[in-house]
Design an enzyme around this catalytic site. Structure first.
Site, PDB file in Angstrom:
ATOM      1  CB  THR A  91       0.679  -0.096   5.022  1.00 51.33           C
ATOM      2  OG1 THR A  91       1.155  -1.248   4.322  1.00 51.33           O
ATOM      3  CG2 THR A  91       1.808   0.384   5.928  1.00 51.33           C
ATOM      4  N   GLY A  92      -0.783  -2.884   5.690  1.00 49.90           N
ATOM      5  CA  GLY A  92      -0.668  -4.231   6.240  1.00 49.90           C
ATOM      6  C   GLY A  92      -1.904  -5.051   5.918  1.00 49.90           C
ATOM      7  NE  ARG A 107      -8.821  -7.579   0.928  1.00 48.64           N
ATOM      8  CZ  ARG A 107      -7.801  -6.778   1.188  1.00 48.64           C
ATOM      9  NH1 ARG A 107      -7.406  -5.903   0.290  1.00 48.64           N
ATOM     10  NH2 ARG A 107      -7.174  -6.845   2.328  1.00 48.64           N
ATOM     11  CB  VAL A 108     -13.317  -3.227  -0.074  1.00 49.25           C
ATOM     12  CG1 VAL A 108     -12.832  -1.850   0.357  1.00 49.25           C
ATOM     13  CG2 VAL A 108     -14.106  -3.127  -1.387  1.00 49.25           C
ATOM     14  N   GLY A 109     -10.168  -3.641   1.070  1.00 45.75           N
ATOM     15  CA  GLY A 109      -9.324  -3.645   2.263  1.00 45.75           C
ATOM     16  C   GLY A 109      -9.570  -2.432   3.143  1.00 45.75           C
ATOM     17  CG  ASP A 110      -6.301  -1.284   5.525  1.00 48.94           C
ATOM     18  OD1 ASP A 110      -5.990  -2.192   4.732  1.00 48.94           O
ATOM     19  OD2 ASP A 110      -5.511  -0.372   5.858  1.00 48.94           O
ATOM     20  N   GLY A 146      -5.313  -5.866   5.625  1.00 53.00           N
ATOM     21  CA  GLY A 146      -6.476  -4.990   5.650  1.00 53.00           C
ATOM     22  C   GLY A 146      -7.610  -5.484   6.513  1.00 53.00           C
ATOM     23  CB  THR A 201      -0.805   0.021   1.328  1.00 44.58           C
ATOM     24  OG1 THR A 201      -1.654  -1.104   1.390  1.00 44.58           O
ATOM     25  CG2 THR A 201      -1.641   1.274   1.467  1.00 44.58           C
TER      26      THR A 201
HETATM   27  N1  GLY Z   1      -3.684  -2.704   3.464  1.00 45.28           N
HETATM   28  C1  GLY Z   1      -4.076  -2.935   2.158  1.00 45.28           C
HETATM   29  C2  GLY Z   1      -5.120  -3.925   1.994  1.00 45.28           C
HETATM   30  O1  GLY Z   1      -5.228  -4.845   2.801  1.00 45.28           O
HETATM   31  O2  GLY Z   1      -5.880  -3.834   1.048  1.00 45.28           O
END
Ligand code: GLY
Length: 284
Positions: A217-218, A195-198, A220, A167
């Protein structure tokens, strides 16, 4: 008046040797941060994010990972301490998702997703472009091998230890004491379409308010569960130094997942990551 500062990262797990990328982004964007014009923090974090999205070593924009069906869907957000937010999730066919997030900020909405986000971008003049790289194709092949080997199942379990996250993001404080944050990602190395992350979720992957700005970052899914950026922000609001606030959050993050954080407050800044692995840069 406060001292301007900008921090940038290239993702948790991105080798520290790649820190020249975020350092370059911070150095270039710092000139914008001190240009004395309106919204300098906002313009600086967008500029830093564009530079990192254009660097294919990092998983965002040009270097974005593929989904398991070979598609590329990206998430991005930009936010300011006066309450403006622009966010997109699952956008396709653009090279700089952060520019689209910036356009959403000036729209009636906060978050656009999927086809609607892509149509919005093209309608607003963002070029139609698929940011596919050899690197992304190789990562997809590795992910498909893992699925084939039976090591992981497609839809029924947590995918621990996926590694190769990534990220990019930036946080900034301008002379006038205002803050801004940007964040952009191609997701993780193994993902279902949709899929949607953080990253595009305010409070989870990013936070920005009167007490400062944070970018995470990491992994999500875990970052969303814990609302990591909000937790760092609340500690800073109570007066904790951003370095300590980030370190506490990283230490509390469940193993084997990984987390990286950058944060800036009125008079300090901090950065921390699991096993100290995160490409990063800072300029003040
Ligand atoms: N941190 C990015 C994701 O998991 O999409």
């Amino acid at each position: 008046m406060t001292d301007p500062v900008i921090l940038a990262h290239g993702g948790a797990g991105a080798p520290n040797e790649d820190s020249d990328g975020p350092q370059h982004a911070a150095d270039v964007a710092f000139r914008t941060l001190i240009d004395g014009q309106i919204d300098s923090a906002l313009r600086a974090v967008v500029e830093a994010a564009v530079i990192l999205e254009n660097d294919e070593r990092f998983n965002a924009g040009t270097g974005a990972n593929c989904r398991l069906d070979g598609s590329i869907e990206m998430d991005a957000i930009v936010a300011t301490s006066d309450g403006r937010i622009g966010s997109i999730a699952g956008i396709q066919r653009v090279r700089n998702p952060i520019r689209v997030a910036r356009l959403v900020m000036d729209s009636p909405h906060v978050l656009l997703c999927g086809d609607g986000a892509t149509q919005f971008a093209h309608h607003r003049g963002v070029p139609d472009d698929i940011p596919m790289t050899d690197r992304a194709a190789k990562r997809l092949a590795t992910a498909l091998e893992r699925l084939k080997s039976g090591d992981v199942r497609p839809t029924e379990q947590k995918w621990r230890g996926r590694d190769m996250h990534g990220t990019i993001g930036a946080v900034a404080r301008a002379h006038d004491g205002t803050f801004a944050v940007s964040c952009s990602t191609g997701g993780t190395s193994m993902m279902l379409p949709g899929r949607v992350g953080d990253s595009p979720i305010f409070g989870a992957g990013t936070m920005c308010g009167e007490h400062g700005a944070i970018c995470a970052t990491g992994d999500g899914e875990e970052i969303i569960r814990r609302l990591c950026s909000m937790r760092v922000y609340l500690r800073m609001a109570e007066g904790m130094h951003p370095q300590e606030a980030c370190e506490i959050e990283v230490a509390a993050f469940p193993k084997p997942y990984t987390l990286g954080l950058i944060a800036v407050s009125h008079d300090a800044h901090g950065m921390a990551a699991t096993d100290d692995k995160m490409a990063r840069g800072m300029r003040d």
